[in-house]
Design a protein around this motif. Structure first.
Motif, PDB file in Angstrom:
ATOM      1  N   ALA A  20       0.832  -1.214   0.000  1.00  0.00           N
ATOM      2  CA  ALA A  20       0.000   0.000   0.000  1.00  0.00           C
ATOM      3  C   ALA A  20       0.863   1.260   0.000  1.00  0.00           C
ATOM      4  N   ALA A  21       2.077   1.171   0.523  1.00  0.00           N
ATOM      5  CA  ALA A  21       3.024   2.285   0.610  1.00  0.00           C
ATOM      6  C   ALA A  21       4.417   1.683   0.710  1.00  0.00           C
ATOM      7  N   PRO A  22       5.470   2.467   0.505  1.00  0.00           N
ATOM      8  CA  PRO A  22       6.811   1.920   0.702  1.00  0.00           C
ATOM      9  C   PRO A  22       6.931   1.290   2.097  1.00  0.00           C
ATOM     10  N   GLN A  23       7.341   0.048   2.152  1.00  0.00           N
ATOM     11  CA  GLN A  23       7.456  -0.751   3.381  1.00  0.00           C
ATOM     12  C   GLN A  23       6.108  -0.930   4.074  1.00  0.00           C
ATOM     13  N   GLY A  24       5.007  -0.702   3.369  1.00  0.00           N
ATOM     14  CA  GLY A  24       3.677  -0.798   3.965  1.00  0.00           C
ATOM     15  C   GLY A  24       3.135  -2.219   3.945  1.00  0.00           C
ATOM     16  N   LYS A  25       1.858  -2.320   4.246  1.00  0.00           N
ATOM     17  CA  LYS A  25       1.151  -3.590   4.300  1.00  0.00           C
ATOM     18  C   LYS A  25       1.088  -4.216   2.906  1.00  0.00           C
ATOM     19  N   VAL A  26       1.342  -5.529   2.828  1.00  0.00           N
ATOM     20  CA  VAL A  26       1.251  -6.255   1.555  1.00  0.00           C
ATOM     21  C   VAL A  26      -0.215  -6.338   1.145  1.00  0.00           C
ATOM     22  N   THR A  27      -0.491  -5.895  -0.095  1.00  0.00           N
ATOM     23  CA  THR A  27      -1.873  -5.905  -0.601  1.00  0.00           C
ATOM     24  C   THR A  27      -2.073  -6.879  -1.757  1.00  0.00           C
ATOM     25  N   GLY A  28      -0.977  -7.471  -2.252  1.00  0.00           N
ATOM     26  CA  GLY A  28      -1.074  -8.410  -3.364  1.00  0.00           C
ATOM     27  C   GLY A  28       0.305  -8.854  -3.810  1.00  0.00           C
ATOM     28  N   GLN A  29       0.331  -9.572  -4.929  1.00  0.00           N
ATOM     29  CA  GLN A  29       1.588 -10.060  -5.487  1.00  0.00           C
ATOM     30  C   GLN A  29       1.516 -10.021  -7.005  1.00  0.00           C
ATOM     31  N   LEU A  30       2.698  -9.916  -7.627  1.00  0.00           N
ATOM     32  CA  LEU A  30       2.806  -9.957  -9.085  1.00  0.00           C
ATOM     33  C   LEU A  30       3.820 -11.027  -9.474  1.00  0.00           C
ATOM     34  N   PRO A  31       3.532 -11.797 -10.512  1.00  0.00           N
ATOM     35  CA  PRO A  31       4.491 -12.819 -10.948  1.00  0.00           C
ATOM     36  C   PRO A  31       5.638 -12.200 -11.743  1.00  0.00           C
ATOM     37  N   ASN A  32       6.770 -12.893 -11.775  1.00  0.00           N
ATOM     38  CA  ASN A  32       7.873 -12.452 -12.631  1.00  0.00           C
ATOM     39  C   ASN A  32       7.375 -12.349 -14.061  1.00  0.00           C
ATOM     40  N   GLY A  33       7.820 -11.318 -14.757  1.00  0.00           N
ATOM     41  CA  GLY A  33       7.435 -11.115 -16.142  1.00  0.00           C
ATOM     42  C   GLY A  33       6.213 -10.240 -16.322  1.00  0.00           C
ATOM     43  N   ALA A  34       5.475  -9.952 -15.232  1.00  0.00           N
ATOM     44  CA  ALA A  34       4.294  -9.089 -15.343  1.00  0.00           C
ATOM     45  C   ALA A  34       4.729  -7.719 -15.852  1.00  0.00           C
ATOM     46  N   GLN A  35       4.045  -7.192 -16.865  1.00  0.00           N
ATOM     47  CA  GLN A  35       4.384  -5.885 -17.420  1.00  0.00           C
ATOM     48  C   GLN A  35       3.643  -4.795 -16.659  1.00  0.00           C
ATOM     49  N   VAL A  36       4.388  -3.761 -16.294  1.00  0.00           N
ATOM     50  CA  VAL A  36       3.852  -2.655 -15.511  1.00  0.00           C
ATOM     51  C   VAL A  36       4.484  -1.346 -15.991  1.00  0.00           C
ATOM     52  N   GLN A  37       3.976  -0.237 -15.482  1.00  0.00           N
ATOM     53  CA  GLN A  37       4.586   1.072 -15.700  1.00  0.00           C
ATOM     54  C   GLN A  37       4.938   1.653 -14.339  1.00  0.00           C
ATOM     55  N   MET A  38       6.106   2.287 -14.263  1.00  0.00           N
ATOM     56  CA  MET A  38       6.530   2.948 -13.041  1.00  0.00           C
ATOM     57  C   MET A  38       6.107   4.404 -13.133  1.00  0.00           C
ATOM     58  N   VAL A  39       5.334   4.882 -12.148  1.00  0.00           N
ATOM     59  CA  VAL A  39       4.835   6.251 -12.206  1.00  0.00           C
ATOM     60  C   VAL A  39       5.421   7.156 -11.133  1.00  0.00           C
ATOM     61  N   GLU A  40       6.103   6.582 -10.151  1.00  0.00           N
ATOM     62  CA  GLU A  40       6.677   7.384  -9.079  1.00  0.00           C
ATOM     63  C   GLU A  40       7.700   6.538  -8.334  1.00  0.00           C
ATOM     64  N   THR A  41       8.705   7.183  -7.778  1.00  0.00           N
ATOM     65  CA  THR A  41       9.646   6.495  -6.900  1.00  0.00           C
ATOM     66  C   THR A  41       9.764   7.278  -5.602  1.00  0.00           C
ATOM     67  N   ASP A  42      10.158   6.571  -4.550  1.00  0.00           N
ATOM     68  CA  ASP A  42      10.346   7.190  -3.245  1.00  0.00           C
ATOM     69  C   ASP A  42      11.354   6.353  -2.476  1.00  0.00           C
ATOM     70  N   SER A  43      12.004   6.958  -1.513  1.00  0.00           N
ATOM     71  CA  SER A  43      12.967   6.241  -0.678  1.00  0.00           C
ATOM     72  C   SER A  43      12.429   6.113   0.725  1.00  0.00           C
ATOM     73  N   ASP A  44      12.728   4.969   1.360  1.00  0.00           N
ATOM     74  CA  ASP A  44      12.300   4.785   2.742  1.00  0.00           C
ATOM     75  C   ASP A  44      13.389   5.297   3.694  1.00  0.00           C
ATOM     76  N   ALA A  45      13.175   5.142   4.996  1.00  0.00           N
ATOM     77  CA  ALA A  45      14.106   5.649   6.006  1.00  0.00           C
ATOM     78  C   ALA A  45      15.487   5.009   5.906  1.00  0.00           C
ATOM     79  N   GLN A  46      15.567   3.801   5.351  1.00  0.00           N
ATOM     80  CA  GLN A  46      16.850   3.116   5.187  1.00  0.00           C
ATOM     81  C   GLN A  46      17.527   3.448   3.861  1.00  0.00           C
TER      82      GLN A  46
END
Length: 95
Positions: free
Chosen positions: A43-69
């Motif tokens: 749901a958010a960086p390091q947030g609750k897992v809401t699902g999974q995607l298999p290897n090879g799934a095609q997606v688009q990246m629309v934003e990046t963010d860094s966590d505290a680490q």
């Protein structure tokens, strides 16, 4: 020869940067989790897992963010623009 003002140079650089950033994030990407297991979607960086995607799934990246680490996360959508969620950036390859 046309004289460039500081303002016109800054506007040109800012415009180029915006186009470049948008293009970089809109590239076609696919899930490439080296563990071979489905990639957790959160749901958010390091947030609750809401699902999974298999290897090879095609997606688009629309934003990046860094966590505290300092780890980079990517907010992804399906290729048709439907939101998916956040994934660990290292496990998404764009081309």
């Amino acid at each position: 020869m046309r004289k460039l003002t500081q303002k016109s140079v800054l506007l040109a650089v800012a415009g180029f940067g915006a186009v470049f950033a948008t293009q970089a994030l809109a590239d076609r990407c696919k899930v490439t989790d080296p563990t071979g297991t489905p990639l957790n979607v959160r749901a958010a960086p390091q947030g609750k897992v809401t699902g999974q995607l298999p290897n090879g799934a095609q997606v688009q990246m629309v934003e990046t963010d860094s966590d505290a680490q300092g780890k980079t996360w990517a907010r992804i959508t399906r290729m048709d623009g439907r939101p998916v969620g956040w994934v660990f950036r290292e496990f998404v390859s764009c081309y």
